[in-house]
Structures are given as structure tokens and as C-alpha cells.
Design a protein around this motif. Structure first.
Motif, PDB file in Angstrom:
ATOM      1  N   ASP A   4       0.819  -1.212   0.000  1.00 45.59           N
ATOM      2  CA  ASP A   4       0.000   0.000   0.000  1.00 45.59           C
ATOM      3  C   ASP A   4       0.853   1.262   0.000  1.00 45.59           C
ATOM      4  OD1 ASP A   4      -2.663  -1.287   0.315  1.00 45.59           O
ATOM      5  OD2 ASP A   4      -1.756  -1.997   2.173  1.00 45.59           O
ATOM      6  N   VAL A   5       2.005   1.189   0.670  1.00 47.60           N
ATOM      7  CA  VAL A   5       2.964   2.296   0.718  1.00 47.60           C
ATOM      8  C   VAL A   5       4.328   1.710   0.404  1.00 47.60           C
ATOM      9  CG1 VAL A   5       4.018   4.094   2.149  1.00 47.60           C
ATOM     10  CG2 VAL A   5       1.606   3.515   2.473  1.00 47.60           C
ATOM     11  N   LEU A   6       5.122   2.420  -0.390  1.00 50.12           N
ATOM     12  CA  LEU A   6       6.474   1.957  -0.707  1.00 50.12           C
ATOM     13  C   LEU A   6       7.466   3.069  -0.407  1.00 50.12           C
ATOM     14  CD1 LEU A   6       8.284  -0.278  -1.928  1.00 50.12           C
ATOM     15  CD2 LEU A   6       7.966   0.805  -4.155  1.00 50.12           C
ATOM     16  N   TYR A   7       8.441   2.753   0.455  1.00 47.64           N
ATOM     17  CA  TYR A   7       9.522   3.690   0.767  1.00 47.64           C
ATOM     18  C   TYR A   7      10.753   3.331  -0.047  1.00 47.64           C
ATOM     19  CZ  TYR A   7       7.732   6.289   4.814  1.00 47.64           C
ATOM     20  OH  TYR A   7       7.045   7.152   5.636  1.00 47.64           O
ATOM     21  N   GLU A   8      11.467   4.374  -0.486  1.00 51.76           N
ATOM     22  CA  GLU A   8      12.794   4.215  -1.072  1.00 51.76           C
ATOM     23  C   GLU A   8      13.715   5.211  -0.390  1.00 51.76           C
ATOM     24  OE1 GLU A   8      14.975   3.666  -5.391  1.00 51.76           O
ATOM     25  OE2 GLU A   8      13.143   4.866  -5.314  1.00 51.76           O
ATOM     26  N   ALA A   9      14.886   4.754   0.006  1.00 55.53           N
ATOM     27  CA  ALA A   9      15.850   5.637   0.674  1.00 55.53           C
ATOM     28  C   ALA A   9      17.254   5.183   0.314  1.00 55.53           C
ATOM     29  CB  ALA A   9      15.658   5.619   2.196  1.00 55.53           C
ATOM     30  N   PRO A  10      18.223   6.105   0.368  1.00 55.71           N
ATOM     31  CA  PRO A  10      19.596   5.734   0.027  1.00 55.71           C
ATOM     32  C   PRO A  10      20.204   4.806   1.082  1.00 55.71           C
ATOM     33  CG  PRO A  10      19.285   8.123  -0.015  1.00 55.71           C
ATOM     34  CD  PRO A  10      18.095   7.537   0.667  1.00 55.71           C
ATOM     35  N   ALA A  11      20.997   3.910   0.617  1.00 53.86           N
ATOM     36  CA  ALA A  11      21.886   3.151   1.494  1.00 53.86           C
ATOM     37  C   ALA A  11      23.304   3.577   1.109  1.00 53.86           C
ATOM     38  CB  ALA A  11      21.653   1.654   1.325  1.00 53.86           C
ATOM     39  N   GLU A  12      24.277   2.805   1.481  1.00 51.73           N
ATOM     40  CA  GLU A  12      25.658   3.176   1.218  1.00 51.73           C
ATOM     41  C   GLU A  12      25.997   3.032  -0.272  1.00 51.73           C
ATOM     42  OE1 GLU A  12      24.908  -0.917   2.445  1.00 51.73           O
ATOM     43  OE2 GLU A  12      24.562   1.022   3.406  1.00 51.73           O
ATOM     44  N   GLY A  13      26.945   3.839  -0.714  1.00 47.98           N
ATOM     45  CA  GLY A  13      27.454   3.726  -2.074  1.00 47.98           C
ATOM     46  C   GLY A  13      26.504   4.181  -3.153  1.00 47.98           C
ATOM     47  N   ARG A  54      17.493   1.042  -1.075  1.00 49.29           N
ATOM     48  CA  ARG A  54      16.693  -0.123  -0.715  1.00 49.29           C
ATOM     49  C   ARG A  54      15.244   0.291  -0.647  1.00 49.29           C
ATOM     50  NH1 ARG A  54      20.595  -3.814   3.154  1.00 49.29           N
ATOM     51  NH2 ARG A  54      21.930  -4.391   1.399  1.00 49.29           N
ATOM     52  N   LEU A  55      14.372  -0.676  -0.796  1.00 51.26           N
ATOM     53  CA  LEU A  55      12.945  -0.433  -0.783  1.00 51.26           C
ATOM     54  C   LEU A  55      12.336  -1.034   0.478  1.00 51.26           C
ATOM     55  CD1 LEU A  55      12.117  -1.332  -4.497  1.00 51.26           C
ATOM     56  CD2 LEU A  55      12.504   0.942  -3.537  1.00 51.26           C
ATOM     57  N   MET A  56      11.273  -0.410   0.946  1.00 48.90           N
ATOM     58  CA  MET A  56      10.540  -0.948   2.086  1.00 48.90           C
ATOM     59  C   MET A  56       9.042  -0.874   1.793  1.00 48.90           C
ATOM     60  SD  MET A  56      10.643   0.006   6.167  1.00 48.90           S
ATOM     61  CE  MET A  56       9.602   1.472   5.983  1.00 48.90           C
ATOM     62  N   PRO A  57       8.470  -1.954   1.233  1.00 46.98           N
ATOM     63  CA  PRO A  57       7.025  -1.991   1.039  1.00 46.98           C
ATOM     64  C   PRO A  57       6.313  -2.205   2.373  1.00 46.98           C
ATOM     65  CG  PRO A  57       7.998  -4.081   0.388  1.00 46.98           C
ATOM     66  CD  PRO A  57       9.139  -3.173   0.737  1.00 46.98           C
ATOM     67  N   ILE A  58       5.173  -1.529   2.534  1.00 48.80           N
ATOM     68  CA  ILE A  58       4.354  -1.676   3.728  1.00 48.80           C
ATOM     69  C   ILE A  58       3.014  -2.262   3.291  1.00 48.80           C
ATOM     70  CG2 ILE A  58       3.323  -0.505   5.713  1.00 48.80           C
ATOM     71  CD1 ILE A  58       5.470   1.647   5.432  1.00 48.80           C
ATOM     72  N   PHE A  59       2.664  -3.416   3.870  1.00 41.51           N
ATOM     73  CA  PHE A  59       1.479  -4.172   3.472  1.00 41.51           C
ATOM     74  C   PHE A  59       0.434  -4.157   4.580  1.00 41.51           C
ATOM     75  CE2 PHE A  59       5.131  -6.064   1.398  1.00 41.51           C
ATOM     76  CZ  PHE A  59       4.707  -6.431   0.133  1.00 41.51           C
ATOM     77  N   GLN A  60      -0.781  -3.760   4.252  1.00 44.74           N
ATOM     78  CA  GLN A  60      -1.901  -4.006   5.156  1.00 44.74           C
ATOM     79  C   GLN A  60      -2.367  -5.451   4.972  1.00 44.74           C
ATOM     80  OE1 GLN A  60      -3.792  -1.184   7.083  1.00 44.74           O
ATOM     81  NE2 GLN A  60      -3.875  -3.083   8.231  1.00 44.74           N
ATOM     82  N   ASP A  61      -2.381  -5.882   3.726  1.00 34.81           N
ATOM     83  CA  ASP A  61      -2.822  -7.231   3.395  1.00 34.81           C
ATOM     84  C   ASP A  61      -1.710  -7.947   2.635  1.00 34.81           C
ATOM     85  OD1 ASP A  61      -4.155  -9.537   2.761  1.00 34.81           O
ATOM     86  OD2 ASP A  61      -5.583  -8.615   1.370  1.00 34.81           O
ATOM     87  N   TYR A  62      -1.077  -8.895   3.289  1.00 33.54           N
ATOM     88  CA  TYR A  62      -0.011  -9.667   2.640  1.00 33.54           C
ATOM     89  C   TYR A  62      -0.458 -11.109   2.421  1.00 33.54           C
ATOM     90  CZ  TYR A  62       0.788 -10.994   7.524  1.00 33.54           C
ATOM     91  OH  TYR A  62       0.617 -11.433   8.820  1.00 33.54           O
ATOM     92  N   SER A  63      -1.765 -11.333   2.496  1.00 34.23           N
ATOM     93  CA  SER A  63      -2.283 -12.693   2.364  1.00 34.23           C
ATOM     94  C   SER A  63      -2.107 -13.211   0.938  1.00 34.23           C
ATOM     95  CB  SER A  63      -3.768 -12.733   2.744  1.00 34.23           C
ATOM     96  OG  SER A  63      -4.527 -11.904   1.878  1.00 34.23           O
ATOM     97  N   GLY A  64      -1.975 -14.515   0.820  1.00 39.62           N
ATOM     98  CA  GLY A  64      -1.930 -15.161  -0.480  1.00 39.62           C
ATOM     99  C   GLY A  64      -0.638 -14.979  -1.240  1.00 39.62           C
TER     100      GLY A  64
END
Length: 359
Positions: free
Chosen positions: A80-89, A93-103
Motif C-alpha cells: 500500500d505504501v512503498l519507501y525508497e531511501a539511500p543506502a551506502e554507495g 533499498r525499498l521498504m514496502p508496507i502491506f496491510q494485506d499480505y495474504s496469499g
């Protein structure tokens, strides 16, 4: 007798004319009206109507690798929400946030934690899933402030994660619906949001027109400025969504074969420091305040963001100081270093933009 008859007739008339009692609405019916019919409630993540029991569930946030070697990725389109932020170099990396991760049989590949991602997960009261961590995240993860599933814990690894033998390490760790549920049960985490949870974003109501940002500039194409994967978004006026590209092609979910698309994009510029020279690990300031952009329906406006403490959600404000309202739907949050603003490119029309794949 005449008087008695007259009196009786009058009494009957009064009884017949007495108004019927008004219908009353029970508390349950009032609650149903407030939360929606047929057991529906608004999602805290998208503002859309979803199953009321699902809306009460804690979301999960998962660390996903985003280098070229980590492709293809699985499960991102259901977030439902996707974060992107810098890592090293310079990688992200991405961080998806799921309300429903079923199936979902496959989400990943799952990578290690950077502490500022954990703080962003905490804003949603999400259970945070990662495989290991940079040393600078260890203190936070051991503090008890974060409810997490860490693949470096042997019992959690075997219960929650599995390996795709066709992929090379460290891009071969994945999770599934069953694995996540098993890890949560093993940890004994509460799966429901606190009763006093207020949510993160403000969304427009059903009976309101969509947010149009009429005072904003045209934004047909948006390039946030990450330089390794060089992502960009293209607005589709037919469905009102921004479609994401990276690594010179469409950003696809291998599970569904669909391209990632978002109703809202938030750009958030943050102060940062470099924690060491050996690895290039960063400390991205998730608390405090800064500048950014809000993009929706082909328009962009300047915003400021504020986050009072690590336990508070980030709030976004327009030029008048009012908290912004998002359109219902999926949101992409691009966390950018404060010296990356000069790398941002926003094009008024798609004709002005030359995709990296065409250069």
C-alpha cells in the motif's frame, strides 16, 4: 350517557391521533454508519474501504534489495505504501508496507536493516521484517522499541524465511504469508493496531473531488535523483497513476507481471551524516523537519515535513502551513539526502523527457 359517549369518542380519537414513536438508531448501527456498511472500514494506508477486521491489523514492512543483482523483485505491487531511501554507495533499498499480505508465496528478496528504515516502519506501527542489520542498527533493534522478524535469529530464520536456490546469496532470502504469520506467532506479537491508533496520512473523503493541486506546477515525469538505479515516474492521465521505471525499464513485480504504479508521490529531503568510511553507512535524520514535494494527478507542490519524535508519524504541510490531504490510493515515499535536490528533475510534459534507456 351522552356526555360519557362523547368523552369516550374523544378519548379514542386522541389515541388514534397520537404520533408513533420515532425510530432510533442503535450504537451498533451508528458505528456501522461511521465505519462503512457490510463490515468495511477505511484503510490507514490508502484511505480506501477495506474489510474492517483487516483495517485493524498491524501492517508489515519488509526490507527489499534494490540493486541490479536483486532483480526481479516479488510482491511489491501488493504493498500500500512503498519507501525508497539511500543506502551506502549510492544504492537504494525499498521498504514496502502491506496491510494485506495474504496469499503471497514469495516476497523479496529480503535484505538487512538500516536503522532509519526501522524508524519509518515504526511510524505505521508495522512489524518490521529484515535479514540482519548494519552494526549501527543493532542498538535500536535490541531496545525493544521495534517489533521485528530478523533472519539472523535462528528460530525466526527457519520459521519465516526460505531460500530460492536459483538465486545467489545474499539475494536469495524470501518470505511468504505463512512464514510471516509463523514468525509473528513465534514472537508473540499482537497483530492488531492499538485502539487509540490515529493513522498516518489524511485522505480525501468519498464525496469530495480528488485533490488536483490547482496551484501546482505540471508534473508529467518525475526523476527523484537516485543515480544508481535512476528511477523515474510517468503520469498516465487516463487512470491518474504514476508508473515507475528504474534501471532503464519498467519496474515490474515478478509475481503479477505488472508495473508498479502510485496515486501519490512524496519526496522528503533529509539531513544526513556519513557514519564511517569503511562501509559508507549513513545516518539519515528521520526526525526533525525539512522540505519536499507532493505529487498527484499530474501536478506538484512544495511541502515541508515535520516529525516530532521517533514514535510520531511524519506530517506534511503545504505553503500555508496546513497538513496536506492525499488522494485515496497507493503512495510512494522517496527519502532523499538534502544535497540531492539539485538532481531532481520534473518535466511538465512527457515530450520534454528523454528516458535513460533512449540515451
Amino acid at each position: 350517557m351522552t356526555l360519557m359517549a362523547t368523552s369516550l369518542l374523544a378519548g379514542c380519537k386522541k389515541k388514534e391521533e397520537a404520533p408513533e414513536p420515532k425510530e432510533t438508531v442503535s450504537e451498533a448501527e451508528e458505528t456501522e454508519t461511521e465505519t462503512g456498511k457490510d463490515g468495511m472500514a477505511r484503510s490507514y494506508l490508502t484511505g480506501e474501504w477495506i474489510d474492517a477486521d483487516l483495517a485493524k491489523k498491524k501492517p508489515v514492512a519488509i526490507m527489499i534489495g534494490n540493486t541490479n543483482d536483486a532483480l526481479p523483485q516479488y510482491g511489491l505491487s501488493q504493498a500500500d505504501v512503498l519507501y525508497e531511501a539511500p543506502a551506502e554507495g549510492g544504492i537504494t533499498r525499498l521498504m514496502p508496507i502491506f496491510q494485506d499480505y495474504s496469499g503471497l508465496d514469495k516476497i523479496g528478496s529480503v535484505r538487512s536493516c538500516r536503522h532509519y528504515y526501522a524508524y519509518y516502519a515504526m511510524e505505521f506501527d508495522a512489524i518490521y521484517i529484515h535479514y540482519g542489520q548494519a552494526i549501527y542498527a543493532t542498538e535500536l533493534l535490541e531496545s525493544g522499541k521495534v517489533e521485528d522478524l530478523n533472519g539472523l535469529e535462528g528460530a525466526i530464520d527457519s520459521a519465516t524465511f526460505y531460500r530460492d536456490k536459483s538465486r545467489k546469496a545474499p539475494h536469495n532470502a524470501f518470505v511468504s504469508t505463512d512464514g510471516i504469520d509463523a514468525g509473528i506467532e513465534l514472537k508473540g506479537y499482537d497483530t492488531e493496531l492499538p485502539s487509540d491508533y490515529k493513522g498516518h496520512y489524511q485522505f480525501n473523503e468519498d464525496d469530495e473531488k480528488e485533490i488536483e493541486l490547482t496551484d501546482g506546477a505540471d508534473a508529467a515525469v518525475v526523476q527523484p535523483g537516485y543515480y544508481i538505479n535512476n528511477p523515474w515516474f510517468v503520469y498516465n492521465s487516463e487512470d491518474g497513476l504514476y508508473y515507475r521505471f528504474q534501471y532503464k525499464k519498467e519496474h515490474m513485480d515478478e509475481n503479477t507481471g505488472t508495473q508498479l504504479a502510485f496515486k501519490n508521490i512524496l519526496l522528503q529531503y533529509c539531513d544526513y551524516t556519513k557514519l564511517d568510511d569503511a562501509h559508507g553507512y549513513l545516518d539519515v535524520e528521520s526526525t526533525g523537519e525539512g522540505t519536499g514535494k507532493y505529487i498527484t494527478n499530474g501536478k506538484v507542490i512544495d511541502v515541508t515535513w515535520k516529525k516530532a519524535s521517533e514514535n510520531e508519524p511524519t506530517r506534511y504541510y503545504d505553503a500555508s502551513g496546513n497538513e496536506i490531504t492525499l488522494n485515496q490510493g497507493k503512495t510512494m515515499v522517496c527519502v532523499l539526502l538534502n544535497d540531492m535536490e539539485k538532481k531532481l528533475n520534473i518535466y511538465a510534459t512527457e515530450d520534454e523527457f528523454t528516458p535513460p534507456s533512449a540515451k
